[in-house]
Motif scaffolding. Sequence first.
Motif, PDB file in Angstrom:
ATOM      1  N   TYR A   1      23.287  -9.331 -68.716  1.00 28.09           N
ATOM      2  CA  TYR A   1      23.027  -8.334 -67.677  1.00 28.09           C
ATOM      3  C   TYR A   1      24.246  -8.183 -66.769  1.00 28.09           C
ATOM      4  O   TYR A   1      24.662  -7.063 -66.436  1.00 28.09           O
TER       5      TYR A   1
ATOM      6  N   TRP B   1       9.505   6.595 -71.083  1.00 27.99           N
ATOM      7  CA  TRP B   1       9.748   5.260 -71.621  1.00 27.99           C
ATOM      8  C   TRP B   1       9.985   5.353 -73.132  1.00 27.99           C
ATOM      9  O   TRP B   1       9.272   6.056 -73.841  1.00 27.99           O
TER      10      TRP B   1
ATOM     11  N   GLY C   1      13.451   1.075 -73.654  1.00 27.82           N
ATOM     12  CA  GLY C   1      13.318   1.092 -72.213  1.00 27.82           C
ATOM     13  C   GLY C   1      13.580   2.472 -71.651  1.00 27.82           C
ATOM     14  O   GLY C   1      13.660   3.470 -72.385  1.00 27.82           O
TER      15      GLY C   1
ATOM     16  N   LEU D   1      18.235   1.733 -70.432  1.00 28.41           N
ATOM     17  CA  LEU D   1      19.238   1.393 -71.443  1.00 28.41           C
ATOM     18  C   LEU D   1      19.717   2.582 -72.285  1.00 28.41           C
ATOM     19  O   LEU D   1      20.909   2.660 -72.598  1.00 28.41           O
TER      20      LEU D   1
ATOM     21  N   TYR E   1      22.044   1.339 -64.731  1.00 30.86           N
ATOM     22  CA  TYR E   1      22.338  -0.100 -64.733  1.00 30.86           C
ATOM     23  C   TYR E   1      21.957  -0.744 -63.403  1.00 30.86           C
ATOM     24  O   TYR E   1      21.374  -1.833 -63.370  1.00 30.86           O
TER      25      TYR E   1
ATOM     26  N   LEU F   1      18.324  -1.093 -63.151  1.00 32.59           N
ATOM     27  CA  LEU F   1      17.815  -2.055 -64.131  1.00 32.59           C
ATOM     28  C   LEU F   1      17.478  -3.398 -63.493  1.00 32.59           C
ATOM     29  O   LEU F   1      16.670  -4.162 -64.018  1.00 32.59           O
TER      30      LEU F   1
ATOM     31  N   PHE G   1      13.939  -4.117 -63.214  1.00 35.02           N
ATOM     32  CA  PHE G   1      13.135  -4.103 -64.443  1.00 35.02           C
ATOM     33  C   PHE G   1      13.449  -5.253 -65.390  1.00 35.02           C
ATOM     34  O   PHE G   1      12.845  -5.353 -66.449  1.00 35.02           O
ATOM     35  N   ILE G   2      14.400  -6.111 -65.021  1.00 34.35           N
ATOM     36  CA  ILE G   2      14.671  -7.262 -65.883  1.00 34.35           C
ATOM     37  C   ILE G   2      13.681  -8.384 -65.616  1.00 34.35           C
ATOM     38  O   ILE G   2      13.458  -9.255 -66.463  1.00 34.35           O
TER      39      ILE G   2
ATOM     40  N   GLU H   1      14.488  -4.687 -71.216  1.00 35.34           N
ATOM     41  CA  GLU H   1      13.927  -3.988 -70.061  1.00 35.34           C
ATOM     42  C   GLU H   1      12.412  -4.103 -70.081  1.00 35.34           C
ATOM     43  O   GLU H   1      11.760  -3.805 -71.095  1.00 35.34           O
ATOM     44  N   GLN H   2      11.833  -4.551 -68.968  1.00 35.60           N
ATOM     45  CA  GLN H   2      10.389  -4.761 -68.893  1.00 35.60           C
ATOM     46  C   GLN H   2       9.695  -3.497 -68.410  1.00 35.60           C
ATOM     47  O   GLN H   2      10.140  -2.877 -67.439  1.00 35.60           O
TER      48      GLN H   2
END
Length: 508
Positions: free
Chosen positions: A45, A105, A109, A112, A161, A164, A167-168, A248-249
């Motif tokens: 990351y 989505w 992700g 990304l 980014y 992000l 969302f990690i 990515e969650q």
Amino acid sequence: MAKGEGGEQYSNASLLNKPGSSDGIQLARKHEHRNRLSVCNKICYAVGGAPYQITGCALGFFLQIYLLDVAQLDPFYASIILFVGRAWDAITDPTVGFLVSRSPWTRFGRMLPWIVLSTPLAVLSYFLIWYVPPFEDGKVIWYLFFYCIFQTLQTCFHVPYSALTMFISSEQKERDSATAYRMTVEVLGTVLGTAIQGQIVGMANAPCLPGPVTFLEVNPNTAYMIASGVICLIYVLCAIVLFFGVREQKESSSRPRSEPMGFFQGIKLVMGHGPYAKLVMVFLFTSLGFMLLEGNFALFCSSTLGFRNDFQNILLVIMLSATLAIPFWQWFLSRFGKKTAVCVGSLSVIPFMILVVCVKSNLIVTYIVSFAAGVGVAAAFLLPWSMLPDVVDDFQVQNPDSTGHEALFYSFYVFFTKFASGISLGISTLSLDFAGYISRGCTQPAAVDLTLKLLVSAAPVALILIGLVILYWYPIDEERRQGNRKLLQEQRDNEADSETDSTELAIV
């Protein structure tokens, strides 16, 4: 015991007495494990932040002197390119943030795909910025076009980014840890950008210097093209590492995203959050101050101090010092809080900004002052980014029904950074034009020396002090931050319990 911890234990214990309890416990454990990031995940990351810093450092330190001394543009036209390019870049940030927030989505992700698809054209346009076209009449259009294209494509990389981060992992502790990794890599990126661009370009000495003439001295653009080619390769490698190393969650299904809103409605929502507006203003003024220093320091070292052969090494010392200072600032912010760390870090660089223009030209003293200044630069450039997730969390606590706006928060943050950069580069280059700057001149008029001293000392100091005055009114201290963290953790625990209970019902 905190609810986030005790509630989870109670939930797991109660599942043991229910039908299908083993499945419920496994799901709870899976949820907890999913939010933990491995060291490898954090490094991958963090690597994604390097391209923005490497290219930004190269452009910030060297583009102005490149346009003036290599492309040999008039300072007025160079100022137009720098200002319009950055102004355009600033406009694209909230626009891209708005588009990202409305993106569907995908299997990779939501953030990304933007990063991967923007990379190839971004590196191509970056390379062409450092190429001198074989014609004179269209040079200004050439540089302005590719500068704007690159800034747009880099925005498509950096805004997703930055967002992000949220969302990690849903755990604030994990996000803070990943941000620390990112800060370290980004400082290393500035060192790398300065080293690659500075050391390669340093071989292309100005024609007026005595000594034997080398190939690179006859063709200084060759050095810039080699440096840009190396940076483009690193850009692509970092994008690949980020894509394959980070997962990515997806947002919790028990907390659906808000309905998509219009662009101006999103601006009103984001800027209407008081702590965010104050933090943005702090970042705007401090960034403007440091970018004035960054954009003019190379010219100041080569023209005013007379260190034409050493300015790239002086820049490298600043960035190496900033890298070494990161562990110290990580300890400092954990001990005294983020707000105090930003304040102390910004104030610590001011004496050295004053000293560098007051002391007579002395290479050893300049190196010492540069190393000391790098310690403060690390805090002022990077610590505000660690405060942004706290503002987003504060917004979520106060607006629990309004979700999915992370990209907007980050895009406007980047917008004001680039807005500050555009203003600083445009004003400084235009000021040099009024002062009578001579392209490729071995000596400059006294008015140019005075202008450069103001641009690297007096103006940045004043802007930093204004930013710190606004920081005084920034409301999120450690107590409020920890309170928000506890409330959000309770909310996530309840969402996890809800998902677990729903799965149990389905199993039964």
